[in-house]
Scaffold this active site. Structure first.
Site, PDB file in Angstrom:
ATOM      1  N   CYS A  49       0.810  -1.207   0.000  1.00  8.81           N
ATOM      2  CA  CYS A  49       0.000   0.000   0.000  1.00  8.81           C
ATOM      3  C   CYS A  49       0.848   1.263   0.000  1.00  8.81           C
ATOM      4  O   CYS A  49       2.018   1.258   0.366  1.00  8.81           O
ATOM      5  CB  CYS A  49      -0.862   0.067   1.259  1.00  8.81           C
ATOM      6  SG  CYS A  49      -1.993  -1.283   1.436  1.00  8.81           S
ATOM      7  N   GLY A  63       0.990   0.102  -5.263  1.00  6.00           N
ATOM      8  CA  GLY A  63      -0.242  -0.681  -5.310  1.00  6.00           C
ATOM      9  C   GLY A  63      -1.072  -0.296  -6.507  1.00  6.00           C
ATOM     10  O   GLY A  63      -1.410   0.873  -6.693  1.00  6.00           O
ATOM     11  N   CYS A  95      12.167  -1.686   7.190  1.00  5.48           N
ATOM     12  CA  CYS A  95      12.065  -2.771   6.209  1.00  5.48           C
ATOM     13  C   CYS A  95      13.118  -2.597   5.122  1.00  5.48           C
ATOM     14  O   CYS A  95      13.124  -1.605   4.386  1.00  5.48           O
ATOM     15  CB  CYS A  95      10.673  -2.775   5.579  1.00  5.48           C
ATOM     16  SG  CYS A  95      10.550  -3.903   4.186  1.00  5.48           S
ATOM     17  N   ASP A 112      19.981  -7.631 -11.091  1.00  4.27           N
ATOM     18  CA  ASP A 112      18.548  -7.558 -10.787  1.00  4.27           C
ATOM     19  C   ASP A 112      18.399  -7.469  -9.281  1.00  4.27           C
ATOM     20  O   ASP A 112      19.345  -7.704  -8.528  1.00  4.27           O
ATOM     21  CB  ASP A 112      17.795  -8.761 -11.350  1.00  4.27           C
ATOM     22  CG  ASP A 112      16.303  -8.447 -11.569  1.00  4.27           C
ATOM     23  OD1 ASP A 112      15.884  -7.307 -11.245  1.00  4.27           O
ATOM     24  OD2 ASP A 112      15.578  -9.325 -12.059  1.00  4.27           O
ATOM     25  N   CYS A 119       7.512 -13.208   5.563  1.00  5.13           N
ATOM     26  CA  CYS A 119       7.378 -11.881   6.169  1.00  5.13           C
ATOM     27  C   CYS A 119       6.016 -11.793   6.843  1.00  5.13           C
ATOM     28  O   CYS A 119       5.005 -12.179   6.274  1.00  5.13           O
ATOM     29  CB  CYS A 119       7.502 -10.794   5.102  1.00  5.13           C
ATOM     30  SG  CYS A 119       7.228  -9.130   5.774  1.00  5.13           S
ATOM     31  N   CYS A 152      13.271 -11.540   6.293  1.00  4.32           N
ATOM     32  CA  CYS A 152      13.047 -12.418   5.152  1.00  4.32           C
ATOM     33  C   CYS A 152      14.344 -13.069   4.685  1.00  4.32           C
ATOM     34  O   CYS A 152      14.323 -14.094   4.016  1.00  4.32           O
ATOM     35  CB  CYS A 152      12.348 -11.677   4.010  1.00  4.32           C
ATOM     36  SG  CYS A 152      13.145 -10.141   3.525  1.00  4.32           S
TER      37      CYS A 152
END
Lengths: 468, 468, 468, 468
Positions: free
Chosen positions: D9, D37, D251, D360, D397, D449
């Site tokens: 979001c 989003g 994060c 990448d 996560c 993660c």
């Protein structure tokens, strides 16, 4: 036309033991109830054999045919379902008030649709708010849904929760509730709002009007009794009549205008009631004339009744352009003082040099009927005698009928003679209050909008414009 | 219903000396002609005071209200304009055949709209192709447009070019042609296709039917004479009657079904013709009955006429759901053998235990009428006597009416008694050929679809399904 | 950005011996050519084994993905097809000018797509008009289509007709023609417009750019020779080089801006040409700087070339918001002087305290580059040196490139130094005319927009704004 | 490409003392946050000078530009507003989960938008359900909204209610709350989710990323402190830091992939972090090569960093077709094994005979990178060395990042060498865990993660697929 009294909603529910495509039937049912609300439509389904809490909802503003595509419907798998068509006043015509209202709660899922208006909705809303509840919409229906979810948390079954919930509700309502395994229906104790039961080979249907049963291939069984709670589950239909009493007050306006001509409500045929209304008008307000006609569509049946009793030929005197739906018509165009012209035209050959009796169901602002009378006279009618198949509106409705504000009600400001003069009629007769009962074989009616006698307690203030 | 004879087009044109917003009037006019074609709609306008060759065109598939938004219309400035509504057979329902057809050519711009069908369209198309011309569409109208542009290149004026062009055309046509400065109209020499003239304070209107004049606030002046060429320019209306003769053959089906009830064509009121048709059926096929009714909408007026002559009450026996427009109805649903159920329902209280006379305008495949009769009997009707206000279809139409293939025409395969039995009627009466003339006050008619007498030469082969 | 030179069209054609779903490949091909035109898109297909004259056309305004749904494509059966993407100037952005143009004519059907602009379109149009022809659109392509249909009427084969037709055409064009059995391609004799040939296992493809071959899973075979006529039929590919000569003039702007970076045209890699252009700018206009960057996307490759030659790091200095497509941006908002802000933002950390070399492909009005320079300086760039990978625009293009009117071309009104000052750059260097040839390995170019040397006769007047 | 880690979001809020058209700014802000989003978008506004409870909401599925028309925005009057863009997993992509969530409750109205995921959402939902509450959607955000409404009923102010509410929340969240007079913002105590403050001349803005401030013409002030509660009212901005502590865990994936390149979060430039990541990869996994390139767009900046450190030229090696958005691509087409082909093509001239380093941001399923490597080799690349700017995904996560199920994570099943072989790379290097901190100047990160070290308590079971 624009100045019409408007009804608010139609509901449709189905429980089927064998099929997962009941959304299709709901769609047909809602098409048949479309006359009860054109602003929004919605369907929710769930599968009684699926996991608790499965639920598919689709609702939006628009006609049934606009909201649902064939693909939408085929994607809505379930054997229990409810549907709704809604009319709303301009101010609240937002998508958030479309029905069904569905929720996830302690016991799984609920879906609810509602036709009617609660007299004490604001009190209930405040009560819940004082307990910390919040509402996403402004509709009475969400209040009922949240109350029901709360009650269910403290009840052993959905039917018990429904019973507790409706004990709080005052006013007119026809409710359908879909739980993961059951379909429950309730009608208000006075029977203000209509609700009937139909049956197919493998399932049950509940609908605002009997015409919707035919659309879904079902047979009419009976009306839901005022106050009755119906539960449909794999055990079949069960009825709880503990809240039923003898007191009844069926909304008179269903017979005069709201309901579809081919419906039957509380054992009275809508068609018969209107036809009979015309006959009684002929008795009460006879006139020498060459023909009787009605304003399409709402005045046609009463006109036929008037003609029948008066022995004057019933004639079609207007052409109605069925392609003028929501088409925009520029209102400022000089030559075209209103949209009436585009929608209705007078058949000159039918009325030229004729004395006409013109039937309509009601007069609200009086602009449309005045316009039609002028068109008739321009077409050569010698006289136009207006007969209205309802008494004059004098009082607000607290149960869901959207009567315009008093200031716009002609009958509150003027005598019948003054109205006659204003609309340009040669004579004017309103249905007499005492005749209304006869049109419906003397079933008990709520006629509060005409006589001010309310069958329940009502707030002291006039109701604000509501929707649900 | 589905099995109806279908008309192909409606045309509307306007020339105004003072206004640049004639697109608005065309829009209203087309709304009034929508019953003549629901597949596509279009408007083209230009400004007679602007540069030669200014032209704005908008056309697409859909209803008038779907093709044009208020914004579209307000962007179409011009004081001359033409509009069109179109019906098309499935195979050709592509946007490229929508009208008007407009072009840029040697003398500026042209716009053209057309109602009708040319008997020799393929010959003309081949002739032009042999001169190297190519066509973007499959419509007769494009053939006329290209022929006209070619003729105009060799003529001194658009009216001269029109005159030369129409000398090539065989069949039925009502044409409106918009040049940069003028509006020109032509009607075929037999008057097969309708066209009439109206007048506003500042301008002239040409339309397929008189009902469209009212919509645009114009007064009816007269019908265009068969063969007449009308030119409207700043000099006013000029008429060229050099091609007019006494021979006439007005399409009978306009009176039976195509035209709007409130229109008047070639001095005959459509309403009167249908009412009179009902009366003549009552004379020819009397029956003892309790009530007379009609299939909405097309059978209602004849029913009123029958009732009037037979002295039997005229009663509304069907409810029509006006929200079932282009709504999809899943045809495979068992309980619902056809869409008829959703669209029409029988008013049980009107027909129960009654002997009914049921009027309709025509029988094509016979499926709908059979279904309605069955519904009536299920609703309790004791007898259903069918009266059809046209003779049986026996011959193809070469002038634009889309009669189904012979194999689907009941009347070609069966006797009236066989048809009666197949549809389940208690008696069946078709309008007698000799009575048709009387319904229209004996104006000369083309009744070829009934009697096989064609007013022009026709091709040896049956016409393929056409559109324009 | 807004002030860009715009190309007009992309074409794609396919002939396949085995498949009936070539519409799918055309769709992918057009997606790959979308950069050549975003205003309208269209596809026409026919089946070489079907009846002569079968043809399915779909075209409309919008992006390829907007015009075609999966369902549309699956309904378009055929093994021969052509497609088109189109850019149009505002005034003519009507659906009627969308391509392909298709027609029905003496020999069956034709479909045609066209990239380019005819110098003598008006002459040809007048010539045809004088023969009585009319045009539904204002596009050059319809002129060619009608001329071709006429020629075909007098020829033994479509390829003969094409040959005759193109003998009338002056200017730049790449044409694909679909007849009932064949696909024919022509390129203008100078090779102004690109066209190349690809091959799949079972068929042939023709496309404006080689990048579209990959999208359809085809292998690049070769460019169509300037003046060559290619015919593809069940006999395979046949070539007619009788109109080919040594004279060539490939549009330089394909290499500078129009073509896709991964395309190869007339044996020159677009990527190489742009990279090489950057290198030559580094040679011609060296500057001491900390980093080289380009305006996305058109300036990036030249920037990399400049960086490579100058030995200065190539850095990404802008973020481009790819969701700002046709999104409306209110232009009056004070704080936001243009849409540039929403689309591009400067990466402050990349340019702060840095001396920047900024590459772009061209300057038209100069507003965007000025805005970007100001943004860079606000982000802390110490110096911004602008290098443009094309010479200044000074002359109109008659072959299809939409150069703005002279009055809006900065380079016509100002010296380079004045432009530098106006846009706020610290230095400004335009690609030198003599260097252009080297970027494309000295293949013969049309550089008329820069040097005014036209490879064909051109009209005396400046070309009006055109579209096709 | 398809196999990407997805963020959930973006939020945007505004409070302005003078303007009633803040919806416009929210629109621009959401356009700038669209990368966070693309499934749904919504805006709610109210007027602090209007009656308590005024509120206008519009939300729907689709891109910002699809959900809002210019007319929609101009109809949304208010000086306080919040907006949201949302990503959702397929199963829950219904319109009911779109944000903002708004409600009517005891103290008027509330609106709320939320980025993040609660670890204890189900516990909170159950707690509320046990008190009889019900939920219309399945989103965490509705849970927060209802909890907040309840808390507000027992608090003296909205800010007090927010404080109580957030004391229940565990996980990562950035919340904006709109009350009738105030805008309140909260960030989770660890700063897992980003939120920053901007200022215009007359108002305040809160947004997920600093890039959205520019879009609304605001100046960046600072990040919201982890745990801080910000209140904006006519008294200006007030801060409550009583819940702030030293513990932080930003994060890491915001820097690696989610955030926009031109944003700055918690004092770290996203661009710098990615550029630095490339540099560190060059240190850790050097290789002899001719050029460095990146997968557009996510790998470009790291590629530039790698190139810079390694002293190897940074080159653009792919063309990206920006018109392939939500365009359907038939997946079964043989020649076209995936949509990658349509979206990205290799610039052959850039890579032929070259040793390539390809950057990448992550490898999820590995299908895309394998495809790109194959395309590069087919284009003539001699070697392709892959460098990934994040460590391998190994753990789920719980805070809102939609990592695919373990079974689809290549790194859980294979060693790096096995992955290298499977994707066809000549060498493969993942960012080392210890290097991540350096890319962000050692601000405290949540890297769960990658390393499985969660900064909060987490449920014992793996999180189900969530949305909010």
């Amino acid at each position: 036309m624009d100045d019409k009294i408007r009804e608010e909603c139609g509901v449709f529910g189905i429980w089927d033991s064998t099929r997962e495509d009941v959304a299709q039937d709901i769609y047909y049912g809602l098409l048949s109830l479309q006359h009860r609300g054109q602003e929004a439509a919605g369907i929710a389904v769930c599968s009684s054999t699926g996991p608790r809490g499965n639920l598919i909802l689709r609702k939006d503003q628009g006609l049934v045919s606009e909201v649902f595509s064939e693909k939408d419907l085929s994607g809505m798998k379930g054997n229990i379902g409810i549907g709704h068509v809604r009319y709303s006043t301009a101010g609240d015509s937002t998508a958030v008030n479309a029905q069904p209202f569905t929720c996830y709660y302690q016991k799984g899922t609920l879906g609810i649709v509602h036709n009617g208006n609660l007299v004490n909705a604001e009190d209930l809303r405040s009560m819940l708010m004082n307990h910390g509840y919040s509402f996403q919409a402004t509709s009475d229906t969400e209040v009922i849904q949240q109350l029901l979810a709360r009650m269910r948390s403290e009840s052993r079954s959905i039917e018990e929760a429904v019973k507790r919930t409706v004990s709080y509700l005052e006013g007119g309502y026809a409710l359908l509730i879909m739980s993961p395994r059951k379909l429950v229906a309730v009608r208000d104790p006075l029977g203000l709002k209509p609700l009937c039961i139909g049956k197919t080979k493998t399932g049950w249907i509940l609908a605002s009007e009997s015409c919707a049963l035919n659309a879904a291939g079902a047979e009419f069984i009976r009306d839901v009794r005022p106050g009755e709670i119906i539960k449909i589950s794999k055990k079949g239909l069960e009825s709880d009549v503990s809240r039923c009493s003898e007191a009844r007050a069926h909304c008179v306006f269903e017979y005069i205008y709201f309901a579809r001509l081919d419906s039957r409500m509380d054992e009275v045929s809508v068609y018969r009631a209107r036809f009979r209304g015309g006959q009684l008008l002929a008795d009460a307000f006879p006139v020498e004339a060459d023909l009787v006609t009605g304003v399409p569509e709402s005045g046609l049946t009463a006109a036929a009744g008037y003609a029948d009793r008066a022995g004057i030929p019933y004639v079609q005197a207007f052409y109605k352009n069925s392609y003028i739906g929501r088409t925009f018509i520029k209102p400022t165009q000089k030559e075209r003082e209103s949209a009436v012209h585009m929608k209705l035209s007078v058949l000159e050959d039918a009325v030229r040099d004729k004395r006409v009796v013109l039937l309509d169901d009601s007069i609200v602002r009086g602009t449309t009927i005045a316009h039609l009378i002028r068109m008739m006279k321009e077409a050569g009618a010698k006289e136009v005698h207006v007969r209205i198949s309802s008494p004059p509106f004098l009082h607000p409705c607290y149960y869901g009928t959207d009567v315009p504000e008093s200031s716009q009600l002609l009958a509150q400001r003027m005598s019948t003679e003054q109205i006659r003069e204003q609309i340009g009629a040669d004579s004017l007769g309103y249905m007499r209050l005492e005749d209304l009962d006869e049109t419906v074989d003397h079933i008990p009616l709520c006629k509060a909008c005409f006589d001010g006698i309310y069958p329940t307690e009502v707030p002291e203030e006039k109701p604000a414009e509501k929707e649900n």
